[in-house]
Design a protein around this motif. Structure first.
Motif, PDB file in Angstrom:
ATOM      1  N   CYS A 166       0.848  -1.185   0.000  1.00  0.00           N
ATOM      2  CA  CYS A 166       0.000   0.000   0.000  1.00  0.00           C
ATOM      3  C   CYS A 166       0.882   1.234   0.000  1.00  0.00           C
ATOM      4  CB  CYS A 166      -0.914  -0.004   1.225  1.00  0.00           C
ATOM      5  SG  CYS A 166      -1.919   1.481   1.378  1.00  0.00           S
ATOM      6  N   GLU A 167       1.901   1.227   0.833  1.00  0.00           N
ATOM      7  CA  GLU A 167       2.745   2.409   1.007  1.00  0.00           C
ATOM      8  C   GLU A 167       4.119   2.241   0.366  1.00  0.00           C
ATOM      9  OE1 GLU A 167       1.761   5.353   2.218  1.00  0.00           O
ATOM     10  OE2 GLU A 167      -0.222   4.461   2.316  1.00  0.00           O
ATOM     11  N   GLY A 168       4.192   1.536  -0.752  1.00  0.00           N
ATOM     12  CA  GLY A 168       5.492   1.356  -1.403  1.00  0.00           C
ATOM     13  C   GLY A 168       6.126   0.048  -0.989  1.00  0.00           C
ATOM     14  N   GLY A 188      -4.400  -0.455   6.161  1.00  0.00           N
ATOM     15  CA  GLY A 188      -5.645  -1.088   5.733  1.00  0.00           C
ATOM     16  C   GLY A 188      -6.378  -0.278   4.668  1.00  0.00           C
ATOM     17  N   GLN A 189      -5.755   0.818   4.234  1.00  0.00           N
ATOM     18  CA  GLN A 189      -6.462   1.798   3.401  1.00  0.00           C
ATOM     19  C   GLN A 189      -7.126   1.245   2.151  1.00  0.00           C
ATOM     20  OE1 GLN A 189      -4.098   5.114   1.936  1.00  0.00           O
ATOM     21  NE2 GLN A 189      -5.386   5.076   0.102  1.00  0.00           N
ATOM     22  N   LEU A 190      -6.400   0.449   1.359  1.00  0.00           N
ATOM     23  CA  LEU A 190      -6.959   0.016   0.070  1.00  0.00           C
ATOM     24  C   LEU A 190      -8.245  -0.783   0.294  1.00  0.00           C
ATOM     25  CD1 LEU A 190      -3.677  -0.920  -1.837  1.00  0.00           C
ATOM     26  CD2 LEU A 190      -4.731   1.325  -1.468  1.00  0.00           C
ATOM     27  N   PHE A 209       2.380  -2.910   9.715  1.00  0.00           N
ATOM     28  CA  PHE A 209       3.767  -3.368   9.780  1.00  0.00           C
ATOM     29  C   PHE A 209       4.629  -2.662   8.747  1.00  0.00           C
ATOM     30  CE2 PHE A 209       0.707  -6.492  11.092  1.00  0.00           C
ATOM     31  CZ  PHE A 209       1.217  -6.953  12.289  1.00  0.00           C
ATOM     32  N   ARG A 210       5.787  -2.219   9.174  1.00  0.00           N
ATOM     33  CA  ARG A 210       6.727  -1.603   8.229  1.00  0.00           C
ATOM     34  C   ARG A 210       8.123  -2.111   8.566  1.00  0.00           C
ATOM     35  NH1 ARG A 210       3.985   3.834   6.654  1.00  0.00           N
ATOM     36  NH2 ARG A 210       1.847   3.025   6.692  1.00  0.00           N
ATOM     37  N   ALA A 211       8.783  -2.661   7.572  1.00  0.00           N
ATOM     38  CA  ALA A 211      10.148  -3.146   7.780  1.00  0.00           C
ATOM     39  C   ALA A 211      11.110  -1.967   7.709  1.00  0.00           C
ATOM     40  CB  ALA A 211      10.484  -4.209   6.741  1.00  0.00           C
ATOM     41  N   GLU A 212      11.040  -1.093   8.697  1.00  0.00           N
ATOM     42  CA  GLU A 212      11.886   0.102   8.747  1.00  0.00           C
ATOM     43  C   GLU A 212      13.187  -0.294   9.413  1.00  0.00           C
ATOM     44  OE1 GLU A 212      10.701   3.179   7.848  1.00  0.00           O
ATOM     45  OE2 GLU A 212       8.557   3.268   8.332  1.00  0.00           O
ATOM     46  N   LYS A 213      14.274  -0.226   8.667  1.00  0.00           N
ATOM     47  CA  LYS A 213      15.564  -0.564   9.271  1.00  0.00           C
ATOM     48  C   LYS A 213      16.150   0.660   9.956  1.00  0.00           C
ATOM     49  CE  LYS A 213      17.709  -4.652   7.420  1.00  0.00           C
ATOM     50  NZ  LYS A 213      18.720  -5.219   6.533  1.00  0.00           N
ATOM     51  N   VAL A 226      -5.413   4.022  13.105  1.00  0.00           N
ATOM     52  CA  VAL A 226      -6.855   4.127  12.863  1.00  0.00           C
ATOM     53  C   VAL A 226      -7.016   4.835  11.522  1.00  0.00           C
ATOM     54  CG1 VAL A 226      -7.069   6.227  14.280  1.00  0.00           C
ATOM     55  CG2 VAL A 226      -9.098   4.932  13.679  1.00  0.00           C
ATOM     56  N   GLU A 227      -7.781   4.207  10.640  1.00  0.00           N
ATOM     57  CA  GLU A 227      -7.884   4.698   9.268  1.00  0.00           C
ATOM     58  C   GLU A 227      -9.336   4.844   8.825  1.00  0.00           C
ATOM     59  OE1 GLU A 227      -4.555   3.179   6.543  1.00  0.00           O
ATOM     60  OE2 GLU A 227      -4.897   1.504   7.893  1.00  0.00           O
ATOM     61  N   PRO A 228      -9.891   6.054   8.971  1.00  0.00           N
ATOM     62  CA  PRO A 228     -11.227   6.284   8.442  1.00  0.00           C
ATOM     63  C   PRO A 228     -11.162   6.446   6.923  1.00  0.00           C
ATOM     64  CG  PRO A 228     -10.375   8.294   9.420  1.00  0.00           C
ATOM     65  CD  PRO A 228      -9.357   7.229   9.689  1.00  0.00           C
ATOM     66  N   GLY A 435      -1.277  10.841   8.115  1.00  0.00           N
ATOM     67  CA  GLY A 435      -1.091  10.973   6.672  1.00  0.00           C
ATOM     68  C   GLY A 435      -2.391  10.597   5.992  1.00  0.00           C
ATOM     69  N   GLY A 436      -2.773  11.342   4.948  1.00  0.00           N
ATOM     70  CA  GLY A 436      -4.021  10.990   4.261  1.00  0.00           C
ATOM     71  C   GLY A 436      -4.275  11.884   3.078  1.00  0.00           C
ATOM     72  N   GLY A 437      -5.537  11.956   2.653  1.00  0.00           N
ATOM     73  CA  GLY A 437      -5.903  12.818   1.539  1.00  0.00           C
ATOM     74  C   GLY A 437      -6.995  12.223   0.669  1.00  0.00           C
ATOM     75  N   SER A 475     -12.088  10.016   0.317  1.00  0.00           N
ATOM     76  CA  SER A 475     -10.876  10.411   1.036  1.00  0.00           C
ATOM     77  C   SER A 475     -10.759   9.639   2.339  1.00  0.00           C
ATOM     78  CB  SER A 475     -10.932  11.895   1.411  1.00  0.00           C
ATOM     79  OG  SER A 475     -11.236  12.689   0.308  1.00  0.00           O
ATOM     80  N   GLY A 476      -9.603   9.754   2.932  1.00  0.00           N
ATOM     81  CA  GLY A 476      -9.388   9.108   4.227  1.00  0.00           C
ATOM     82  C   GLY A 476      -8.035   9.492   4.781  1.00  0.00           C
ATOM     83  N   PHE A 477      -7.740   8.967   5.957  1.00  0.00           N
ATOM     84  CA  PHE A 477      -6.419   9.233   6.543  1.00  0.00           C
ATOM     85  C   PHE A 477      -6.076   8.159   7.560  1.00  0.00           C
ATOM     86  CE2 PHE A 477      -9.458  11.762   9.096  1.00  0.00           C
ATOM     87  CZ  PHE A 477      -9.144  11.391  10.398  1.00  0.00           C
TER      88      PHE A 477
END
Ligand code: 4AD
Ligand code: MG
Length: 509
Positions: A166-168, A188-190, A209-213, A226-228, A435-437, A475-477
């Motif tokens: 979803c986020e790259g 969960g946005q999509l 989850f993000r595999a941020e090193k 939380v994603e409306p 983050g959203g839009g 829209s959502g965020f």
């Protein structure tokens, strides 16, 4: 023991003058000539219990004096009003007994480093600071549900095992799904978008989850969001909703978690400012402010930086003097306990000095980073830090360059180089919490972006279907719970904002 009722520490105020029973653990003990003071915690609160030698006799007093940290005990006694105590009451003990022993509890009263505490997170959770933070976390979660439910949003869940990013693709955790690759959800946005087309207004609230090193103070590998997602909402309406949500939550915490905030020594002033409208800036405007070209209330980021430099130099000078003084003093101290304490003080002062010296060395670099911020890039920690410190409320930055935002963002009608995304940044240097839009509604434009981001087209067919069958503006965020909680509580680190943090380098306890 007499058959008096067992109560929660948090309810003791209602039992003043009466005999009650509490079960819990020894959080602290202090002994004077005739009295042992036990701070008992039962999970719902902390209360001072007084074991008086004259009332309970020598033997009970001697045994109480031996109580070690985290011994489980049962206490029976009378509740007395005492305004000086936490919770406004204390217990005059009549009987007490050990339920389970605790030997060599590793977390002592002296200051431990954050790594040691995280290594012992399963025990550290019992202490006051995490106690206060987790109660505010719980309050926020409850009020988030309250907020959306009251506005006719349905809470629906998105899958955690997914076939798509979803986020790259750079921060995906890959796992094995019966021989096929699958990824832990980054957002969960999509799925939220599909559900918004089915239920108009929904929100997803789950782990992501993000595999941020990276080991920064803002990044976790597993966090809650939380994603409306709202059908027919424009960017402006979304910003209104974001603002209303954050304001409502902060006001609720200010009203219902005063004790927790005071335990955390959180200055409530920055939170009280939440009543004011949140400034909305375009990306372009934010860049001018970051570069120091545009002042906010008469001050620029470069002024702030100069102030910081001066403050740090003063602190360095103070620590250098303290260290010099301690080094002179210590060889002449004969009392071992006192000497050890001074040695500890010296170590801490040296650590602080070292940190400050490092910070001050970074200042020219930060000045460079601010002044020469390259237009078109995403903001980093230092940029967001100085930008948000110029404001006393959260701010919203919208109309971002397409290049740095996710594939699903809606193209700006006036200029296709921009997208209708928005970030909310918290003040006091905290930075991005939301983050959203608006989402792209045009199937061809979306397909172009999917290809440009090199995402697998076949797997996004279901998502494109949402644009093939009655595509409407929506829209959502996403509000990162730990980032938000860290700001509300004034935490240095998001790691303290979740019971068992997961980040690069930590999978246990
Ligand atoms: O800005 P992000 O990546 O946006 C999304 O995931 C969108 N799909 C949300 C949506 O529109 N439904 O992440 C949203 C928020 C961030 O603003 C931040 O608060 C939090 O999630 N976040 C993290 N929190 C802790 N650790 C990390 N590694 C985080 N990454 C993002
Ligand atoms: Mg973001």
């Amino acid at each position: 023991m007499c058959p008096c009722p067992e109560v929660d520490v948090q309810d003791l105020k209602q039992w003043v003058g009466q005999c009650i029973r509490v079960r819990g653990w020894v959080a602290n003990r202090r002994t004077t000539k005739n009295v042992v003071f036990i701070v008992l915690r039962d999970g719902t609160g902390f209360v001072q219990c007084v074991v008086d030698r004259q009332v309970l006799g020598d033997e009970s007093y001697r045994q109480a004096d031996k109580l070690t940290l985290e011994t489980a005990i049962e206490i029976e006694g009378t509740v007395r009003e005492d305004a000086r105590q936490i919770g406004g009451v204390e217990i005059q003990v009549r009987h007490w007994r050990v339920l389970a022993p605790s030997r060599d509890y590793p977390i002592a009263k002296k200051a431990h480093g954050i790594d040691f505490l995280l290594e012992n997170r399963h025990l550290w959770l019992r202490h006051r600071r995490p106690w206060a933070i987790m109660r505010i976390r719980n309050r926020l979660i409850m009020q988030i549900h309250q907020f959306f439910q009251a506005r006719g949003f349905l809470q629906l869940d998105a899958p955690i095992l997914t076939a798509n990013a979803c986020e790259g693709t750079t921060t995906l955790f890959e796992t094995d799904f019966f021989g096929e690759p699958a990824y832990l959800s980054q957002s969960g946005q999509l799925y939220g978008e599909a559900m918004a087309m089915a239920f108009k207004r929904i929100y997803v609230f789950g782990p992501t989850f993000r595999a941020e090193k990276s080991k920064t103070r803002r990044h976790l590998a597993e966090f809650w969001m939380v994603e409306p997602e709202m059908a027919f909402y424009t960017l402006e309406e979304t910003m209104d909703l974001m603002e209303e949500l954050v304001r409502t939550l902060v006001l609720d915490v200010l009203q219902h978690c005063t004790f927790e905030l005071s335990l955390l020594e959180r200055d409530p002033t920055p939170l009280q400012n939440i009543q004011k409208p949140f400034p909305r800036l375009t990306y372009d405007e934010a860049v001018r402010i970051i570069r120091g070209e545009q002042p906010v209330n008469g001050k620029t980021t470069l002024d702030l930086l100069a102030e910081d430099e001066q403050t740090i130099q003063q602190q360095i000078h103070q620590y250098q003097q303290q260290i010099q003084q301690l080094e002179k003093e210590i060889p002449h101290i004969h009392n071992e306990k006192k000497r050890n304490w001074k040695i500890h003080e010296l170590t801490v002062a040296k650590e602080h000095l070292h940190e400050l010296q490092q910070t001050v060395r970074n200042i020219p670099l930060w000045r460079e980073q601010l002044q020469h911020f390259p237009y078109g890039e995403d903001f980093g920690g230092a940029h967001e830090g100085y930008l948000t410190r110029l404001f006393d409320t959260p701010i919203m930055v919208y109309r971002w360059p397409r290049e740095i935002k996710a594939f699903y963002m809606k193209e700006d009608e006036q200029d296709p180089r921009y997208v209708k995304g928005v970030d909310m940044l918290a003040p006091e240097g905290y930075g991005e919490i939301i983050g959203g839009g608006e989402r792209e509604t045009d199937v061809e434009k979306l397909l172009t972006q999917i290809r440009r981001h090199r995402l697998p087209e076949e797997i996004f067919q279901w998502y494109l279907d949402l644009r093939r069958f009655g595509s409407v503006p929506h829209s959502g965020f996403g509000l990162g719970l730990e980032r938000f909680l860290a700001w509300v509580c004034g935490l240095k680190h998001v790691r303290e904002a979740i019971p068992f943090p997961r980040y690069y380098g930590r999978l246990t306890p």
